[in-house]
Scaffold this motif. Structure first.
Motif, PDB file in Angstrom:
ATOM      1  N   MET A 139      -1.885  -2.317   2.683  1.00  0.00           N
ATOM      2  CA  MET A 139      -1.014  -1.555   3.378  1.00  0.00           C
ATOM      3  C   MET A 139      -0.833  -0.503   2.243  1.00  0.00           C
ATOM      4  O   MET A 139      -0.501  -0.151   1.066  1.00  0.00           O
ATOM      5  CB  MET A 139       0.648  -1.737   4.112  1.00  0.00           C
ATOM      6  CG  MET A 139       0.353  -2.835   5.063  1.00  0.00           C
ATOM      7  SD  MET A 139       0.070  -2.050   6.836  1.00  0.00           S
ATOM      8  CE  MET A 139      -0.103  -3.461   7.661  1.00  0.00           C
ATOM      9  N   ALA A 140      -0.204   0.943   2.472  1.00  0.00           N
ATOM     10  CA  ALA A 140       0.345   2.169   1.906  1.00  0.00           C
ATOM     11  C   ALA A 140       2.094   2.175   1.137  1.00  0.00           C
ATOM     12  O   ALA A 140       2.507   1.636   2.069  1.00  0.00           O
ATOM     13  CB  ALA A 140      -0.148   3.183   2.262  1.00  0.00           C
ATOM     14  N   PRO A 163      -3.878 -12.145  -4.237  1.00  0.00           N
ATOM     15  CA  PRO A 163      -2.851 -10.743  -4.399  1.00  0.00           C
ATOM     16  C   PRO A 163      -4.221  -9.945  -4.459  1.00  0.00           C
ATOM     17  O   PRO A 163      -5.336  -9.878  -5.069  1.00  0.00           O
ATOM     18  CB  PRO A 163      -2.106 -10.466  -5.286  1.00  0.00           C
ATOM     19  CG  PRO A 163      -1.754 -11.707  -5.857  1.00  0.00           C
ATOM     20  CD  PRO A 163      -2.126 -12.910  -4.862  1.00  0.00           C
ATOM     21  N   VAL A 164      -4.890  -8.875  -3.624  1.00  0.00           N
ATOM     22  CA  VAL A 164      -5.730  -7.985  -4.106  1.00  0.00           C
ATOM     23  C   VAL A 164      -5.124  -6.218  -4.505  1.00  0.00           C
ATOM     24  O   VAL A 164      -4.380  -6.130  -3.976  1.00  0.00           O
ATOM     25  CB  VAL A 164      -6.482  -7.653  -2.152  1.00  0.00           C
ATOM     26  CG1 VAL A 164      -7.930  -6.619  -2.878  1.00  0.00           C
ATOM     27  CG2 VAL A 164      -6.675  -8.750  -2.113  1.00  0.00           C
ATOM     28  N   GLY A 183      -3.997  -5.841   3.184  1.00  0.00           N
ATOM     29  CA  GLY A 183      -2.230  -6.252   4.017  1.00  0.00           C
ATOM     30  C   GLY A 183      -1.962  -7.616   3.294  1.00  0.00           C
ATOM     31  O   GLY A 183      -2.196  -8.206   2.111  1.00  0.00           O
ATOM     32  N   GLU A 184      -0.032  -8.220   4.040  1.00  0.00           N
ATOM     33  CA  GLU A 184       0.397  -9.184   2.827  1.00  0.00           C
ATOM     34  C   GLU A 184      -1.295 -10.572   3.056  1.00  0.00           C
ATOM     35  O   GLU A 184      -0.758 -11.596   1.937  1.00  0.00           O
ATOM     36  CB  GLU A 184       1.978  -8.935   3.261  1.00  0.00           C
ATOM     37  CG  GLU A 184       2.163  -8.117   3.445  1.00  0.00           C
ATOM     38  CD  GLU A 184       3.896  -8.624   3.329  1.00  0.00           C
ATOM     39  OE1 GLU A 184       3.834  -9.371   4.769  1.00  0.00           O
ATOM     40  OE2 GLU A 184       4.689  -7.891   3.830  1.00  0.00           O
ATOM     41  N   ASP A 185      -1.364 -11.029   4.274  1.00  0.00           N
ATOM     42  CA  ASP A 185      -2.575 -12.035   3.750  1.00  0.00           C
ATOM     43  C   ASP A 185      -3.690 -11.960   2.711  1.00  0.00           C
ATOM     44  O   ASP A 185      -4.796 -12.624   2.753  1.00  0.00           O
ATOM     45  CB  ASP A 185      -3.054 -12.195   5.131  1.00  0.00           C
ATOM     46  CG  ASP A 185      -3.525 -10.617   6.245  1.00  0.00           C
ATOM     47  OD1 ASP A 185      -4.057 -10.047   5.357  1.00  0.00           O
ATOM     48  OD2 ASP A 185      -3.693 -10.324   6.837  1.00  0.00           O
ATOM     49  N   GLY A 186      -3.658 -10.256   2.320  1.00  0.00           N
ATOM     50  CA  GLY A 186      -5.205 -10.767   1.143  1.00  0.00           C
ATOM     51  C   GLY A 186      -5.956 -10.042   2.194  1.00  0.00           C
ATOM     52  O   GLY A 186      -7.292  -9.515   1.518  1.00  0.00           O
ATOM     53  N   PHE A 187      -6.443  -9.736   3.965  1.00  0.00           N
ATOM     54  CA  PHE A 187      -6.539  -8.913   4.385  1.00  0.00           C
ATOM     55  C   PHE A 187      -7.520  -7.663   4.291  1.00  0.00           C
ATOM     56  O   PHE A 187      -6.301  -7.246   4.397  1.00  0.00           O
ATOM     57  CB  PHE A 187      -6.490  -9.253   5.407  1.00  0.00           C
ATOM     58  CG  PHE A 187      -6.879 -11.287   6.534  1.00  0.00           C
ATOM     59  CD1 PHE A 187      -7.610 -12.149   5.212  1.00  0.00           C
ATOM     60  CD2 PHE A 187      -6.498 -11.183   7.410  1.00  0.00           C
ATOM     61  CE1 PHE A 187      -7.443 -13.547   5.913  1.00  0.00           C
ATOM     62  CE2 PHE A 187      -6.432 -12.263   7.923  1.00  0.00           C
ATOM     63  CZ  PHE A 187      -7.161 -13.576   6.993  1.00  0.00           C
ATOM     64  N   TRP A 188      -8.657  -7.459   3.924  1.00  0.00           N
ATOM     65  CA  TRP A 188      -8.593  -6.100   3.297  1.00  0.00           C
ATOM     66  C   TRP A 188      -9.715  -4.496   4.191  1.00  0.00           C
ATOM     67  O   TRP A 188     -10.362  -5.564   4.753  1.00  0.00           O
ATOM     68  CB  TRP A 188      -8.816  -5.520   1.817  1.00  0.00           C
ATOM     69  CG  TRP A 188     -10.056  -6.495   1.150  1.00  0.00           C
ATOM     70  CD1 TRP A 188     -10.142  -7.316   1.023  1.00  0.00           C
ATOM     71  CD2 TRP A 188     -11.067  -6.082   0.986  1.00  0.00           C
ATOM     72  NE1 TRP A 188     -11.519  -8.235   0.552  1.00  0.00           N
ATOM     73  CE2 TRP A 188     -12.104  -7.133   0.897  1.00  0.00           C
ATOM     74  CE3 TRP A 188     -11.776  -4.260   1.708  1.00  0.00           C
ATOM     75  CZ2 TRP A 188     -13.345  -7.524   0.886  1.00  0.00           C
ATOM     76  CZ3 TRP A 188     -13.370  -4.737   1.637  1.00  0.00           C
ATOM     77  CH2 TRP A 188     -14.497  -5.709   1.468  1.00  0.00           C
ATOM     78  N   GLU A 189      -9.300  -3.819   3.929  1.00  0.00           N
ATOM     79  CA  GLU A 189     -10.285  -2.566   4.839  1.00  0.00           C
ATOM     80  C   GLU A 189     -10.416  -1.688   3.802  1.00  0.00           C
ATOM     81  O   GLU A 189      -9.485  -1.127   3.083  1.00  0.00           O
ATOM     82  CB  GLU A 189     -10.309  -2.303   5.833  1.00  0.00           C
ATOM     83  CG  GLU A 189     -11.145  -1.416   7.007  1.00  0.00           C
ATOM     84  CD  GLU A 189     -10.819  -1.266   7.861  1.00  0.00           C
ATOM     85  OE1 GLU A 189     -11.037  -0.304   8.875  1.00  0.00           O
ATOM     86  OE2 GLU A 189      -9.759  -2.056   8.695  1.00  0.00           O
ATOM     87  N   ALA A 190     -12.145  -1.516   3.375  1.00  0.00           N
ATOM     88  CA  ALA A 190     -12.451  -0.304   2.957  1.00  0.00           C
ATOM     89  C   ALA A 190     -13.040   0.555   3.641  1.00  0.00           C
ATOM     90  O   ALA A 190     -14.323   0.318   4.189  1.00  0.00           O
ATOM     91  CB  ALA A 190     -13.204  -0.680   1.649  1.00  0.00           C
ATOM     92  N   THR A 247     -20.236   2.709   6.863  1.00  0.00           N
ATOM     93  CA  THR A 247     -18.635   3.935   6.849  1.00  0.00           C
ATOM     94  C   THR A 247     -17.831   2.928   6.650  1.00  0.00           C
ATOM     95  O   THR A 247     -16.704   3.387   5.613  1.00  0.00           O
ATOM     96  CB  THR A 247     -18.734   4.361   7.951  1.00  0.00           C
ATOM     97  OG1 THR A 247     -18.469   3.493   9.713  1.00  0.00           O
ATOM     98  CG2 THR A 247     -19.947   5.150   8.607  1.00  0.00           C
ATOM     99  N   SER A 248     -17.456   1.008   6.599  1.00  0.00           N
ATOM    100  CA  SER A 248     -16.255   0.795   6.431  1.00  0.00           C
ATOM    101  C   SER A 248     -17.307  -0.760   6.099  1.00  0.00           C
ATOM    102  O   SER A 248     -17.804  -1.801   6.956  1.00  0.00           O
ATOM    103  CB  SER A 248     -15.114   0.708   7.470  1.00  0.00           C
ATOM    104  OG  SER A 248     -15.187   0.521   8.795  1.00  0.00           O
ATOM    105  N   VAL A 249     -16.077  -1.478   5.682  1.00  0.00           N
ATOM    106  CA  VAL A 249     -16.416  -2.364   4.987  1.00  0.00           C
ATOM    107  C   VAL A 249     -14.923  -3.337   5.463  1.00  0.00           C
ATOM    108  O   VAL A 249     -13.617  -2.758   5.068  1.00  0.00           O
ATOM    109  CB  VAL A 249     -17.179  -3.119   3.812  1.00  0.00           C
ATOM    110  CG1 VAL A 249     -16.817  -4.411   3.555  1.00  0.00           C
ATOM    111  CG2 VAL A 249     -17.954  -2.593   3.826  1.00  0.00           C
ATOM    112  N   SER A 250     -14.890  -4.704   6.399  1.00  0.00           N
ATOM    113  CA  SER A 250     -13.082  -5.205   6.303  1.00  0.00           C
ATOM    114  C   SER A 250     -13.516  -7.119   6.050  1.00  0.00           C
ATOM    115  O   SER A 250     -14.816  -7.335   6.088  1.00  0.00           O
ATOM    116  CB  SER A 250     -12.841  -5.276   7.816  1.00  0.00           C
ATOM    117  OG  SER A 250     -13.290  -5.823   8.857  1.00  0.00           O
TER     118      SER A 250
END
Length: 501
Positions: free
Chosen positions: A1-2, A275-276, A301-308, A403-406
């Motif tokens: 999250m931003a 934490p990421v 996210g707070e769950d440590g999941f991420w997307e780039a 283009t993206s990775v999650s």
């Protein structure tokens, strides 16, 4: 999250819009006048409602018997300038839905009758000539794009100026999280259309979400579909339509669903979400570490999941080929170390398409926007099967560029062995597990229709695997089924039976 400067930075209403009145309206039905009920439509609408209610009070929320055809009737849909589906800029409906396979007319049952009728039909609507600009139909088959159906065929006659419509090409799962997940995805700096698509796939990848946008020109419609992420009260000129959707079926070879219990029956204790650090994640993918750039390209996210997000997709084009996109995705997994902390196995490739059409008959054929290559986490020799968990997804555009990775995987701390006897005598074998799921399906069908009938299984959905949604991962058996709700209506349900819980 931003990291936001203020609460208003999270407000989806365009800053230049007028006062916040007449912004949102809701309808949700679980008890219907003439067909079987649903379980989670109120929760679905609640998730959307609770987010926007932080900023402005919605005009209305009608439920069950208070949802009748007048809400959509073109003579009453802005009743008293406050009530009805054309009374608000954003209108959200959750319930049953269907589409006539010949005419393309969308229809939906209501909670009670009005003027002797308890169904609504798209060819009797006129939405957008008052306030409606964004329409969410969280129902089955509300925005079909296959089998000769197009948004123009179904919705142009009803379009008095709305800008976008969100729905499904396929039947959809009865689930409480569509509205909630939509805003979670939007807060990852995604456009409205992408937020809807990704939220729906977090619930079930066997369904096909779809979104359409319109404009005075093809360029305007495409730009709105790809980029619009703030609600705008300006009426659209519906001369051109553009729409995007996920394919309901995978392309090429896919991983065969697992039907076997693991050799060693065990519960997996998961590591707590770590934490990421966004800066480190940006450096990992070669992105700028400046805050503004990271806000646009990395979400955590707070769950440590991420997307780039690594690149903007190329213009939609021809099919790049399943082999090409899979190789590009596999190279990304290796390059970025995505399998360093967990075991991954290739799962499937699905395409996202885009098409457009003018009301004058012009338009383009379906083109590939991106391919989504999914790798699934493996625990104790079997796959993770809980929706939205244990997945690494790599998007590859029509030119073969990543283009993206999650990443929603969860590293395992330890396996805690269970004996076969712990599972109970009925769950010691694959046949016993299948019988238990059959019984659970009949119970679910009875809860929906009142009759303990079997239900058709959605192809490729039956599987034994791990559920990663808690602190401990249990072995479960799951299946997505189509439940006949009467009156030509079908709803999908995901049924899950614990094996090691």
């Amino acid at each position: 999250m931003a990291l936001l400067d203020s609460l208003e930075a999270a407000n989806p209403l365009r800053a230049t819009a007028a006062a916040a009145a007449d912004m949102y309206g809701f309808c949700s039905i679980e008890t219907f006048a003439s067909t079987s009920g649903l379980r989670y439509t109120h929760e679905d609408a609640q998730g959307f409602h609770d987010y926007v209610a932080q900023f402005t009070t919605p005009n209305f929320w009608f439920k069950d018997q208070n949802v009748t055809p007048w809400v959509w009737d073109k003579n009453y849909d802005n009743y008293q300038d406050q009530f009805g589906f054309d009374a608000s800029c954003v209108s959200y409906h959750s319930g049953h839905g269907d589409m006539d396979r010949n005419t393309g007319v969308y229809r939906a049952p209501m909670g009670a009758a009005w003027n002797g009728a308890d169904w609504i039909y798209s060819d009797a609507m006129r939405l957008g000539d008052n306030n409606a600009r964004y329409l969410f139909f969280s129902t089955c088959l509300s925005l079909r794009v296959h089998d000769g159906m197009t948004p123009v065929k179904t919705w142009h006659g009803a379009n008095g100026g709305f800008r976008m419509l969100f729905g499904f090409e396929t039947e959809s799962i009865d689930d409480p999280n569509y509205g909630k997940y939509f805003w979670e995805e939007w807060n990852k700096n995604k456009a409205f259309s992408k937020a809807w698509m990704d939220a729906s796939w977090r619930i079930d990848r066997h369904q096909a979400p779809s979104v359409m946008a319109c404009g005075a020109t093809d360029v305007e419609a495409r730009n709105r579909l790809d980029n619009e992420r703030q609600f705008d009260r300006t009426a659209a000129t519906p001369s051109f339509y553009t729409w995007r959707w996920f394919d309901p079926e995978p392309r090429g070879a896919r991983r065969s669903p697992n039907a076997e219990l693991p050799d060693r029956l065990a519960v997996a204790r998961l590591h707590a979400p770590a934490p990421v650090e966004r800066g480190a994640l940006g450096e990992r993918f070669g992105l700028s570490t400046r805050s503004a750039s990271l806000d646009a390209h990395v979400s955590v996210g707070e769950d440590g999941f991420w997307e780039a997000r690594l690149a903007h997709p190329a213009e939609p084009g021809a099919d790049p080929g399943v082999r090409t996109v899979r190789l590009a995705a596999e190279r990304a997994v290796e390059r970025y170390g995505l399998a360093d902390a967990v075991d991954l196995v290739f799962d499937e490739v699905r395409y996202e398409h885009v098409a457009s059409a003018g009301t004058d008959g012009s338009g383009t054929e379906a083109q590939v926007r991106e391919a989504v290559v999914t790798f699934r986490q493996v625990v104790n020799g079997i796959p993770v099967t809980s929706p939205g968990y244990g997945e690494v997804r790599v998007r590859v555009d029509s030119g073969g560029t990543v283009t993206s990775v999650s990443d929603t995987s969860r590293p395992v701390a330890e396996l805690i062995e269970r004996s076969r006897a712990d599972a109970g005598p009925d769950l010691e074998s694959a046949d016993g597990v299948e019988n238990a799921v059959d019984a659970a399906v009949r119970r679910r069908v009875r809860s929906v229709t009142g009759e303990a009938n079997d239900a058709e299984t959605v192809a490729g959905s039956a599987e034994v695997g791990y559920d990663l949604s808690g602190s401990y991962a249990d072995v479960v058996a799951s299946r997505t089924v189509r439940v006949d709700c009467g009156e030509g209506l079908v709803k999908r349900y995901r049924v899950q039976v614990p094996v090691t819980a």
